[in-house]
Write a protein that holds these residues in place. Structure first.
Motif, mmCIF file in Angstrom:
data_model
loop_
_atom_site.group_PDB
_atom_site.id
_atom_site.type_symbol
_atom_site.label_atom_id
_atom_site.label_comp_id
_atom_site.label_asym_id
_atom_site.label_seq_id
_atom_site.Cartn_x
_atom_site.Cartn_y
_atom_site.Cartn_z
ATOM 1 N N VAL A 147 -14.218 -29.005 -11.024
ATOM 2 C CA VAL A 147 -14.050 -29.502 -9.933
ATOM 3 C C VAL A 147 -15.184 -28.787 -8.838
ATOM 4 C CG1 VAL A 147 -12.286 -29.605 -7.689
ATOM 5 C CG2 VAL A 147 -11.677 -29.507 -10.115
ATOM 6 N N HIS A 148 -16.008 -29.784 -8.237
ATOM 7 C CA HIS A 148 -16.983 -29.209 -7.151
ATOM 8 C C HIS A 148 -17.220 -29.990 -5.994
ATOM 9 C CE1 HIS A 148 -19.622 -32.492 -8.836
ATOM 10 N NE2 HIS A 148 -19.148 -32.062 -9.950
ATOM 11 N N LYS A 149 -17.939 -29.599 -5.157
ATOM 12 C CA LYS A 149 -18.070 -30.344 -3.738
ATOM 13 C C LYS A 149 -18.692 -31.865 -4.086
ATOM 14 C CE LYS A 149 -20.714 -30.047 0.649
ATOM 15 N NZ LYS A 149 -21.796 -29.336 1.200
ATOM 16 N N GLY A 150 -19.035 -32.242 -5.017
ATOM 17 C CA GLY A 150 -19.544 -33.485 -5.411
ATOM 18 C C GLY A 150 -18.358 -34.463 -5.705
ATOM 19 N N ASN A 151 -17.244 -33.898 -6.164
ATOM 20 C CA ASN A 151 -16.249 -34.706 -6.536
ATOM 21 C C ASN A 151 -14.797 -34.347 -5.828
ATOM 22 O OD1 ASN A 151 -15.182 -32.505 -7.930
ATOM 23 N ND2 ASN A 151 -15.789 -33.207 -10.064
ATOM 24 N N ALA A 152 -14.852 -33.501 -5.062
ATOM 25 C CA ALA A 152 -13.699 -32.907 -4.232
ATOM 26 C C ALA A 152 -13.847 -32.254 -3.225
ATOM 27 C CB ALA A 152 -12.681 -32.292 -5.300
ATOM 28 N N LYS A 153 -13.010 -32.222 -2.182
ATOM 29 C CA LYS A 153 -13.287 -31.592 -0.765
ATOM 30 C C LYS A 153 -12.749 -30.174 -1.030
ATOM 31 C CE LYS A 153 -12.358 -32.485 3.751
ATOM 32 N NZ LYS A 153 -11.483 -33.130 4.831
ATOM 33 N N VAL A 154 -13.750 -29.355 -1.640
ATOM 34 C CA VAL A 154 -13.346 -27.867 -2.030
ATOM 35 C C VAL A 154 -14.171 -26.876 -1.261
ATOM 36 C CG1 VAL A 154 -12.005 -28.342 -4.290
ATOM 37 C CG2 VAL A 154 -14.669 -28.185 -4.040
ATOM 38 N N HIS A 155 -15.149 -27.500 -0.390
ATOM 39 C CA HIS A 155 -16.083 -26.484 0.151
ATOM 40 C C HIS A 155 -16.510 -27.138 1.394
ATOM 41 C CE1 HIS A 155 -19.031 -23.489 1.097
ATOM 42 N NE2 HIS A 155 -19.968 -24.701 1.301
ATOM 43 N N VAL A 156 -16.628 -26.256 2.525
ATOM 44 C CA VAL A 156 -17.154 -26.724 3.684
ATOM 45 C C VAL A 156 -18.420 -25.694 4.271
ATOM 46 C CG1 VAL A 156 -15.002 -27.601 4.675
ATOM 47 C CG2 VAL A 156 -15.729 -25.185 5.226
ATOM 48 N N SER A 157 -19.309 -26.342 4.634
ATOM 49 C CA SER A 157 -20.384 -25.121 5.032
ATOM 50 C C SER A 157 -20.050 -24.267 6.276
ATOM 51 C CB SER A 157 -21.678 -26.251 5.457
ATOM 52 O OG SER A 157 -22.801 -25.601 6.057
ATOM 53 N N GLY A 158 -20.964 -23.289 6.039
ATOM 54 C CA GLY A 158 -20.732 -22.175 7.164
ATOM 55 C C GLY A 158 -21.513 -22.160 8.367
ATOM 56 N N HIS A 159 -22.176 -23.431 8.502
ATOM 57 C CA HIS A 159 -23.513 -23.694 9.199
ATOM 58 C C HIS A 159 -23.062 -24.878 10.098
ATOM 59 C CE1 HIS A 159 -25.734 -21.083 7.086
ATOM 60 N NE2 HIS A 159 -25.376 -21.441 6.040
ATOM 61 N N ALA A 160 -23.480 -24.601 11.439
ATOM 62 C CA ALA A 160 -23.243 -25.617 12.376
ATOM 63 C C ALA A 160 -24.094 -26.874 12.301
ATOM 64 C CB ALA A 160 -23.648 -25.091 13.707
ATOM 65 N N SER A 161 -23.294 -27.999 12.382
ATOM 66 C CA SER A 161 -24.022 -29.289 12.110
ATOM 67 C C SER A 161 -24.719 -29.792 13.528
ATOM 68 C CB SER A 161 -23.035 -30.538 11.559
ATOM 69 O OG SER A 161 -22.446 -30.066 10.426
ATOM 70 N N ALA A 162 -25.242 -31.102 13.685
ATOM 71 C CA ALA A 162 -26.177 -31.588 14.715
ATOM 72 C C ALA A 162 -25.023 -31.487 15.922
ATOM 73 C CB ALA A 162 -26.775 -32.844 14.342
ATOM 74 N N GLY A 163 -23.970 -31.785 15.938
ATOM 75 C CA GLY A 163 -23.308 -31.926 17.159
ATOM 76 C C GLY A 163 -22.841 -30.500 17.770
ATOM 77 N N GLU A 164 -22.806 -29.648 16.759
ATOM 78 C CA GLU A 164 -22.541 -28.248 17.249
ATOM 79 C C GLU A 164 -24.042 -27.758 18.010
ATOM 80 O OE1 GLU A 164 -19.913 -26.320 13.973
ATOM 81 O OE2 GLU A 164 -20.685 -28.151 13.318
ATOM 82 N N LEU A 165 -24.911 -28.037 17.352
ATOM 83 C CA LEU A 165 -26.133 -27.641 17.842
ATOM 84 C C LEU A 165 -26.310 -27.937 19.110
ATOM 85 C CD1 LEU A 165 -28.265 -27.559 14.453
ATOM 86 C CD2 LEU A 165 -27.108 -25.637 15.552
ATOM 87 N N VAL A 166 -26.303 -29.260 19.268
ATOM 88 C CA VAL A 166 -26.436 -30.190 20.547
ATOM 89 C C VAL A 166 -25.532 -29.390 21.767
ATOM 90 C CG1 VAL A 166 -26.267 -32.385 21.759
ATOM 91 C CG2 VAL A 166 -27.494 -32.018 19.523
ATOM 92 N N TYR A 167 -24.296 -29.076 21.238
ATOM 93 C CA TYR A 167 -23.623 -28.537 22.210
ATOM 94 C C TYR A 167 -23.964 -27.126 22.799
ATOM 95 C CZ TYR A 167 -18.863 -27.215 24.105
ATOM 96 O OH TYR A 167 -17.740 -26.966 24.836
ATOM 97 N N CYS A 168 -24.407 -26.458 21.663
ATOM 98 C CA CYS A 168 -24.894 -25.077 22.336
ATOM 99 C C CYS A 168 -26.219 -25.298 23.151
ATOM 100 C CB CYS A 168 -25.313 -24.129 20.996
ATOM 101 S SG CYS A 168 -23.829 -23.603 20.092
#
Length: 559
Positions: free
Chosen positions: A363-384
């Protein structure tokens, strides 16, 4: 001018700040940034990069300390944003060159560092800080702000100097419901924005990803599903520093009545530290030793190990290769609970395929929702960008595509294009009177660690190793009669890794004899000339006949 062609930077303007990265720009890992001000140096992070397929035999890759090696006494401190290996892993190698450099960081970060340095018998002074603290390091006035990441105790650093205010985010995201209830200090970011941020150095890893990074708590249903449906053992692979993910696994194990064992020295060490300091809640009676797992029914067993990036020496890779005491079998479930770091794809999928071959459900990120990134996505960066409104921006931490995407986000929020700088390792950026400009370039190559050998490897050596891996090698041995300048016996070949039928040697000898006959018309050959002739002739023969370029070594013995 292309950044590859930049000259050495001129002397720093009095009162200005010079910033250059020795790693982390154009790559995910090896993070290390140097700040120069009024004759002193401040270093933020000192991490390693894990090798890719193009670096055969290499254990880790370090930043190149050449640019600061003659100024080690000028270093006021190394400040650490958090405890991941790509931010702290190279510290032992820097401290070997000057052991008494003060190390500044949060409680958990320094605990991880202390355990690492103990193995290297190093004991620099350590200064513990927390969010809200101020600390003076020579001419640098440091303020620390809480940021949320995939490891507890992450810090952003505000660096006040005579030249202006610099804000370095470290690795961060904006999870509003983190497992430890410690959110990124957006109010602090906004306060600094009102003060006036002259240079914003911001995490770029997820700049290409639209929207907002999902929260850690959103993973619980998928992890619970794995624990609820797994018929036999569960093997979880994660970074040895990913405290939040390990907490989720422990909570799921408690809920489903399973016992847990940590596998691997770094995992045992780091989770022990996290538990001791209160960052990891370990339910009573849930942990067992590895030797006790055999006594338990398979459906009550959980093992947590390293190796989620396909590292060849990590526990999971050794299990996949049948080189570990734990043998993966039918009905076992392997949960890869970490992100896929760019460059590691092939190694990770090799491990997944091998584990699947032995009957495991992977079971891995490619076939299940078992991990989220620790880094800000574009929306968060724009917010900052919108709450800080920095005068200048220098994207950090990421490959070129990440840095460029982050720079575009900054420009779209209204920051002038000339004030958004995309730089590579070694490029110097000078901040003078609130204006940032690229001014030159210093040495910032890769330093390879191969076993106990540090820095002796080169790109040329890596190229030769790749050639050996791809086309094999041939040693040609000749005995030269010095009295006649001719061969005393026919040449011999010792081939390694060649797939061609052995008949090739007959044709190769003919080519060599023809080349020697042509050369012999002009003069007799000495040993050195013959070695060059043998190597050149055999290389040309192999290329023309088989379209391969094996590594060729010619040895001539005289008699």
């Amino acid at each position: 001018m292309h950044q590859l062609d930049l000259p050495q930077p001129p002397p720093l303007v009095d009162g200005g700040v010079r910033i250059f990265a020795l790693g982390g720009l154009g790559e995910v890992g090896r993070n290390m940034t140097v700040f120069e001000h009024r004759g002193r140096l401040l270093i933020v992070d000192c991490g390693v990069l894990f090798p890719e397929d193009m670096h055969p035999g290499i254990d880790v890759i370090l930043p190149d300390f050449t640019a600061i090696r003659g100024r080690l006494d000028d270093i006021t401190a190394v400040v650490l944003t958090h405890g991941h290996e790509d931010h702290i892993g190279a510290l032992p190698y820097l401290l070997r060159e000057r052991e008494d450099i003060p190390i500044v960081g949060s409680r958990l970060t320094l605990a991880f560092v202390a355990a690492k340095l103990k193995e290297h018998r190093l004991s620099p002074p350590m200064i513990e800080v927390a969010e809200g603290d101020r600390h003076a390091a020579g001419p640098f006035d440091l303020e620390f702000l809480a940021v949320n990441h995939s490891i507890p105790d992450g810090l952003a650093i505000a660096i006040r100097t005579d030249a202006g205010l610099i804000l370095h985010t470290g690795d961060f995201k904006m999870d509003q419901f983190p497992l430890d209830d410690r959110i990124t200090d957006l109010a602090g970011f906004a306060h600094l924005g009102k003060e006036g941020v002259d240079l914003f150095m911001v995490d770029s890893t997820n700049a290409e990803v639209p929207g907002f990074t999902i929260g850690e708590r959103d993973l619980m249903p998928a992890i619970d599903e794995v624990f609820r449906t797994a018929p036999r053992r569960i093997i979880v692979s994660s970074f040895a520093s990913h405290v939040h993910r390990i907490q989720q696994v422990l909570d799921a194990a408690e809920l489903h009545g399973r016992k847990v064992a940590f596998v691997g020295r770094s995992m045992v060490r780091n989770m022990g530290i996290a538990a001791q300091l209160g960052y990891l809640r370990v339910p009573d009676g849930i942990l067992v030793d590895m030797k006790d797992l055999e006594k338990l029914p398979a459906d009550q067993v959980v093992m947590i190990c390293t190796g989620s990036q396909g590292e060849p020496l990590a526990a999971l890779s050794r299990m996949a290769n049948r080189e570990h005491v734990i043998e993966i079998g039918d009905g076992d479930t392997v949960l890869l609970a970490s992100s896929l770091i760019p460059g590691n794809e092939n190694a990770i999928y090799r491990v997944i395929n091998a584990l699947t071959r032995w009957g495991a459900n992977v079971v891995h990120k490619g076939n299940a929702k078992v991990h989220v990134s620790g880094h800000a996505s574009a929306g968060e960066l724009v917010y900052c960008y919108n709450i800080i409104r920095p005068a200048n921006v220098l994207p950090v931490h990421g490959e070129w595509r990440h840095l460029t995407a982050n720079a575009e986000l900054a420009r779209r929020t209204g920051i002038p294009q000339e004030n958004v700088l995309v730089a590579e390792n070694g490029v110097t950026v000078d901040l003078v009177k609130g204006q940032a400009r690229i001014t030159g370039k210093v040495a910032a190559g890769m330093v390879f660690v191969d076993g106990v050998t540090v820095g002796e490897g080169s790109e040329a050596a890596m190229h030769e190793r790749r050639r050996l891996a791809e086309d094999g090698g041939v040693t040609v041995l000749a005995i030269l009669d010095t009295s006649t300048g001719k061969l005393a016996e026919p040449v011999e070949f010792f081939a390694h890794g060649l797939v061609h039928a052995t008949e090739w040697t007959t044709a190769a000898v003919q080519s060599i004899e023809q080349a020697m006959a042509r050369a012999g018309k002009d003069k007799n050959l000495d040993a050195a000339e013959l070695e060059r002739l043998l190597a050149r002739t055999l290389a040309r023969f192999m290329d023309r006949r088989y379209r391969t370029k094996p590594v060729i070594t010619a040895i001539v013995v005289t008699e």
